[in-house]
Each structure stands twice: as C-alpha cells, then as structure tokens.
Design an enzyme around this catalytic site. Structure first.
Site, PDB file in Angstrom:
ATOM      1  N   ARG A   1       0.852  -1.182   0.000  1.00 50.33           N
ATOM      2  CA  ARG A   1       0.000   0.000   0.000  1.00 50.33           C
ATOM      3  C   ARG A   1       0.890   1.235   0.000  1.00 50.33           C
ATOM      4  NH1 ARG A   1       1.646   1.812   4.089  1.00 50.33           N
ATOM      5  NH2 ARG A   1       0.519   3.723   3.650  1.00 50.33           N
ATOM      6  N   GLY A   2       0.226   2.413  -0.138  1.00 51.28           N
ATOM      7  CA  GLY A   2       0.980   3.640  -0.303  1.00 51.28           C
ATOM      8  C   GLY A   2       1.141   3.871  -1.798  1.00 51.28           C
TER       9      GLY A   2
ATOM     10  N   ASP B   1      -2.247  10.904  -2.674  1.00 50.40           N
ATOM     11  CA  ASP B   1      -2.448   9.805  -3.629  1.00 50.40           C
ATOM     12  C   ASP B   1      -2.692  10.321  -5.039  1.00 50.40           C
ATOM     13  OD1 ASP B   1      -3.106   8.555  -0.891  1.00 50.40           O
ATOM     14  OD2 ASP B   1      -2.806   6.870  -2.263  1.00 50.40           O
TER      15      ASP B   1
ATOM     16  N   ASN C   1      -6.035  12.221  -0.376  1.00 45.68           N
ATOM     17  CA  ASN C   1      -5.127  11.470   0.506  1.00 45.68           C
ATOM     18  C   ASN C   1      -6.000  10.687   1.488  1.00 45.68           C
ATOM     19  OD1 ASN C   1      -2.424  10.771   1.359  1.00 45.68           O
ATOM     20  ND2 ASN C   1      -2.817  11.950   3.216  1.00 45.68           N
ATOM     21  N   LYS C   2      -5.369   9.903   2.314  1.00 46.49           N
ATOM     22  CA  LYS C   2      -6.080   9.032   3.261  1.00 46.49           C
ATOM     23  C   LYS C   2      -7.186   9.780   3.992  1.00 46.49           C
ATOM     24  CE  LYS C   2      -5.758   5.536   3.831  1.00 46.49           C
ATOM     25  NZ  LYS C   2      -6.661   4.593   3.119  1.00 46.49           N
TER      26      LYS C   2
HETATM   27  O1  MRU Z   1      -4.814   3.183   1.663  1.00 43.91           O
HETATM   28  P1  MRU Z   1      -3.329   3.431   1.747  1.00 43.91           P
HETATM   29  O2  MRU Z   1      -2.722   2.925   3.007  1.00 43.91           O
HETATM   30  O3  MRU Z   1      -2.627   2.959   0.496  1.00 43.91           O
HETATM   31  O4  MRU Z   1      -3.209   5.012   1.767  1.00 43.91           O
HETATM   32  C1  MRU Z   1      -1.944   5.606   1.745  1.00 43.91           C
HETATM   33  C2  MRU Z   1      -1.996   7.083   1.830  1.00 43.91           C
HETATM   34  O5  MRU Z   1      -3.052   7.672   1.835  1.00 43.91           O
HETATM   35  C3  MRU Z   1      -0.712   7.815   1.807  1.00 43.91           C
HETATM   36  O6  MRU Z   1      -0.825   9.005   2.529  1.00 43.91           O
HETATM   37  C4  MRU Z   1      -0.390   8.130   0.340  1.00 43.91           C
HETATM   38  O7  MRU Z   1      -0.318   6.971  -0.427  1.00 43.91           O
HETATM   39  C5  MRU Z   1       0.816   8.938   0.141  1.00 43.91           C
HETATM   40  S1  MRU Z   1       2.247   8.183   0.777  1.00 43.91           S
HETATM   41  C6  MRU Z   1       3.464   7.826   0.109  1.00 43.91           C
END
Ligand code: MRU
Length: 351
Positions: free
Chosen positions: A56-57, A240, A250-251
């Site tokens: 993830r990320g 994202d 973003n998250k």
């Molecule tokens: O759902 P996830 O854990 O993949 O979400 C990740 C995020 O929202 C991060 O803040 C985002 O990918 C940027 S990090 C490098």
C-alpha cells in the site's frame, strides 16, 4: 513483541531473479506484530495484494504493479504480434485494483509505452526496475527539499503512513522527517491512528520509533482539538493524487486536518513525487475516491462493533482543496502558490 526494528524488516517491494524471477512483498496487513513475506508469481496475486493493502501507499503500489505486469505478460506467453495486446490486458487488470492513487496508472502507462517502443519482456522488466530505482531517488530528493520546514523542538502532525512502507525509499512526508532528523533537528511527531485500518498506529509509529524519533498516536477525532490547543507547529501529509490546481486526495482524515490547520494558522504541507500529480485533472472533483468494504469499519480485529444490520460508509480517501495547502514538497523542489502554474511546470518537466 518488542516489534522488529524497521531496518531489520525485509524490503517493501523486491524483484528476485531475472526474467524468470518473482515479486516479493512485505505483507503490511500483519505489521507491526508479525513480519510475513509474500512470494508472488502471477499478476492476479499482485492485484490481490494491492487490493487488500498487503502492499500500500501510492508510490509502492506503482512499483509493485510494474513488476506485476511482467508476471502477467510472462504467463500469457503472447505470440509475436500479440505482445502489446497482452501488455494492455494485464495493465488494465492491475490498474483496476485500486482507483485513487494515480501512481498505479502512471507506472503502468510507462510500462505500456516502453513495450510499444520495444515489445519484449526484457524491456518491460527494465522499465519496472527503472521505476523502482527512480522511486528510491525521488524519496531522497523529497527529503532534501523539505527538511528545512521541520520546526526545531516543534511537533509535526502527520497522517496515515507515508514512509518506507508506503514507497520503496524513505517515503514522502516521512522522508522529510527522516532527513530533518539526520540533519540534527529534534522534534516530536503526532500521528492520527488512521481509522479504519490504522496505518498511523501500526505502521508510522513503527517506522518513527525504529528511527528513534519521538512519536505519539492520537485518535483521528482528537487531532483538530490538539491543533486548536497549539500543540502542533507543522502538518505534513502525503498524497495519492494531486490535480492541476493543488486539490488532492489522501487518506481519509486528511481534510479535517487541513481545515483545523487553516482555522488555527498552522502550516499545512503535502509531500509527493511527480508521479502523484495528475496532469489530466484541472481540479479534484473528478478524482475517483475508493469506497472499501463496510466491514473494515464495522469490525475490529475480526469482532463486530455495531449490531447486525447496521450499515457503514468507508471512503478510503478524502479530497482537500488546494487553497488549504501552504506548499507541496516534491522531488523537483518546493511548489508554492499559485499552484496551477507551479504544477503545470512540474508536470511539463518530464516524467
Ligand atoms: O490506503 P493506503 O494505506 O494505500 O493510503 C496511503 C496514503 O493515503 C498515503 O498518505 C499516500 O499513499 C501517500 S504516501 C506515500
């Protein structure tokens, strides 16, 4: 445990071998208490790992998908002439795994373009390796461009996980913090737990603690109140997908942080590589927001929280308007308002 220090963990994403190789992923669903490694030989398994957040990320899923494409095309054993069709089919299947992070589509588009120029598996693997290496370098440069923002003796608020587990290098927002710490700046980090999957509590706290950086976890709902009390001097999050005007996804939980920071004049910055910027979107309205399984909200550790029959909403991301952002720390430098011109220049500066 005492949980394994992050330096002792296997890499987030690794390709082992050559054209006959396989993809190794650190299974993030079991961190911080267990360290499981996945050995993947099919594109379907890679798509599944992306979907269920084993990897993830935004940057990390782009790199994993590029390798997944190699696996998909290899298994298809396309006839001479059918190579590009196989590449496109495997890329479409991988891109469908998660919709919000543009890095996924960006990495796959690069691989498709590489295969158009030279339709061989060798070329696909070389492109995946290049994307991987560039991600490591981009993380390092984000740290270099942003570390001066970190206030000595201050508290930095972050959200979700944007570090070595979210990328194949030092991270995005966390790369800035690691670089500042290496430069001798001393500070504390406050991280929202990041309901429902707890990336802040499970992953960011692990990474920061392993680096010796003081970290406290707060309930997501506590964060605005702590900002209002003057307990935060800088907010720094990842992204994202960033649109041309600076709106970004973003998250989920990022938007309330941005609102609280705006209300209390706390600087709010976003760290993201070029690959997280979407040159096709004028603003954030069209960014697809992933809705995940309601049970992620309704259950905790396999135990039901709400009574049977109660429904839930589970958007995995939220959208923050660019007007709430003080600046973007990118691998090409710091972008300040007005964002449309700065982001246009960034996106025009090559991939
Ligand atoms: O759902 P996830 O854990 O993949 O979400 C990740 C995020 O929202 C991060 O803040 C985002 O990918 C940027 S990090 C490098």
């Amino acid at each position: 445990m005492p949980d394994a220090p992050i330096a002792a963990l296997p890499p987030t994403v690794a390709w082992h071998g050559d054209l006959d190789g396989h993809l190794q992923l650190l299974d993030q669903t079991s961190l911080p208490h267990d360290c499981a490694v996945l050995r993947l030989d099919t594109a379907a398994a890679v798509a599944d790992a992306i979907r269920r957040l084993a990897v993830r990320g935004a940057p990390a899923i782009g790199v994993a998908a590029a390798y997944g494409l190699v696996l998909g095309v290899r298994a298809a054993a396309p006839p001479p002439g059918g190579f590009l069709a196989a590449v496109r089919a495997a890329a479409a299947a991988l891109a469908a795994a998660r919709p919000t992070a543009i890095n996924l589509q960006w990495a796959l588009d690069r691989c498709v373009a590489a295969a158009q120029a030279e339709p061989t598996l060798e070329r696909l693997l070389a492109e995946a390796r290049a994307i991987h290496e560039e991600d490591v370098a981009a993380c390092r440069r984000i740290g270099e461009h942003g570390h001066h923002l970190v206030p000595p003796d201050g508290t930095v608020l972050t959200h979700c996980n944007t570090g070595r587990l979210a990328t194949t290098g030092d991270g995005t927002a966390l790369a800035v913090l690691f670089a500042a710490w290496r430069a001798g700046v001393r500070f504390r980090v406050l991280v929202g737990e990041t309901r429902p999957l707890l990336q802040g509590a499970r992953l960011t706290a692990l990474e920061l603690a392993a680096a010796g950086i003081p970290v406290q976890v707060a309930c997501d709902g506590a964060v605005a109140g702590l900002v209002a009390r003057g307990d935060v001097q800088l907010a720094l999050v990842g992204a994202d997908r960033v649109a041309q005007n600076g709106d970004f996804a973003n998250k989920v939980g990022t938007y309330p942080i941005a609102l609280a920071c705006a209300a209390h004049s706390v600087p709010f910055f976003v760290a993201a590589p070029r690959s997280s910027f979407d040159p096709c979107l004028a603003d954030g309205a069209a960014i697809p927001i992933e809705e995940r399984d309601a049970n992620e909200v309704l259950e905790l550790g396999g135990r039901r929280l709400a009574v049977a029959g109660v429904a839930a909403r589970n958007p995995a991301f939220d959208l923050t308007p660019g007007r709430l952002v003080r600046g973007f720390v990118t691998d090409r430098g710091l972008l300040l308002p007005p964002f449309p011109a700065a982001i246009k220049a960034l996106c025009g500066s090559g991939r």
